[in-house]
Design a protein around this motif. Structure first.
Motif, PDB file in Angstrom:
ATOM      1  N   GLU A   1      34.524  40.272  50.709  1.00 55.64           N
ATOM      2  CA  GLU A   1      34.550  41.174  49.557  1.00 55.64           C
ATOM      3  C   GLU A   1      35.963  41.603  49.199  1.00 55.64           C
ATOM      4  O   GLU A   1      36.319  41.672  48.030  1.00 55.64           O
TER       5      GLU A   1
ATOM      6  N   SER B   1      34.789  32.001  43.257  1.00 51.32           N
ATOM      7  CA  SER B   1      34.834  33.460  43.132  1.00 51.32           C
ATOM      8  C   SER B   1      35.755  33.845  41.971  1.00 51.32           C
ATOM      9  O   SER B   1      36.662  33.106  41.599  1.00 51.32           O
TER      10      SER B   1
ATOM     11  N   ASN C   1      37.700  38.177  47.926  1.00 50.62           N
ATOM     12  CA  ASN C   1      37.014  37.426  46.872  1.00 50.62           C
ATOM     13  C   ASN C   1      37.501  35.972  46.875  1.00 50.62           C
ATOM     14  O   ASN C   1      37.966  35.461  45.866  1.00 50.62           O
TER      15      ASN C   1
ATOM     16  N   CYS D   1      45.665  38.540  48.661  1.00 50.27           N
ATOM     17  CA  CYS D   1      44.654  39.542  48.325  1.00 50.27           C
ATOM     18  C   CYS D   1      45.346  40.890  48.167  1.00 50.27           C
ATOM     19  O   CYS D   1      46.511  41.027  48.513  1.00 50.27           O
TER      20      CYS D   1
ATOM     21  N   TYR E   1      38.139  36.057  41.633  1.00 46.28           N
ATOM     22  CA  TYR E   1      39.572  36.180  41.926  1.00 46.28           C
ATOM     23  C   TYR E   1      40.243  34.801  41.999  1.00 46.28           C
ATOM     24  O   TYR E   1      41.319  34.596  41.431  1.00 46.28           O
TER      25      TYR E   1
END
Length: 165
Positions: A86, A108, A89, A34, A110
């Protein structure tokens, strides 16, 4: 805490426990890169018998489309249940519609862009679980999906690490 909805009780309690354990494991694995950290995958599972079983959704309606309805509800539950955080993702919802014979994997953005494409889901994952679905082995099908996605993400993370060296 695990997000499993089995409205018609297709899964036994031990099956749900087993799925929950796998979900917790995949959530704890540091495999998704991430922006500011490495995280796991958060899965949700929604199993239903058929749209015909719900008065508010009738398949007899003109222009009713199972694909469209399943996709809509999968994305709706994915969002409402807040699957994935959040920041990362990293959420996936497995939507299984038994009697209407439809499965949708809501991924999701991502994860879809960086790890799990629709093509991978349609060409690799879904064909691998057909025998399980045919034999009403829904827990095994769901486990195979979670394992295939987790393995693919782990492999891609390793590949990215090797490339950056």
């Amino acid at each position: 805490n695990n997000k499993i909805c089995d409205m018609n009780k297709y899964l036994t309690y031990p099956m749900k426990q087993r799925l929950g354990e796998i979900m917790e494991k995949s959530k704890a694995l540091p495999i998704i890169s991430c922006p500011f950290k490495t995280d796991g995958i958060e899965f949700g599972v929604f199993i239903m018998s058929s749209f015909n079983d719900y008065h508010s959704i009738k398949m007899e309606q003109e222009n009713f489309d199972i694909t469209e309805a399943s996709t809509f509800y999968a994305k709706l539950f994915h969002e409402k249940w807040e699957i994935g955080n959040e920041e990362c993702n990293n959420g996936i919802l497995i939507f299984l519609n038994i009697n209407d014979r439809f499965i949708y994997i809501s991924t999701s953005t991502y994860l879809k862009m960086n790890y799990i494409s629709d093509q991978y889901i349609n060409d690799i994952i879904l064909p691998s679980i057909r025998p399980n679905l045919k034999n009403a082995e829904y827990d095994e099908a769901i486990i195979k999906i979670m394992e295939a996605i987790t393995d693919k993400c782990q492999q891609q993370t390793v590949d990215k690490m090797i490339e950056s060296e």
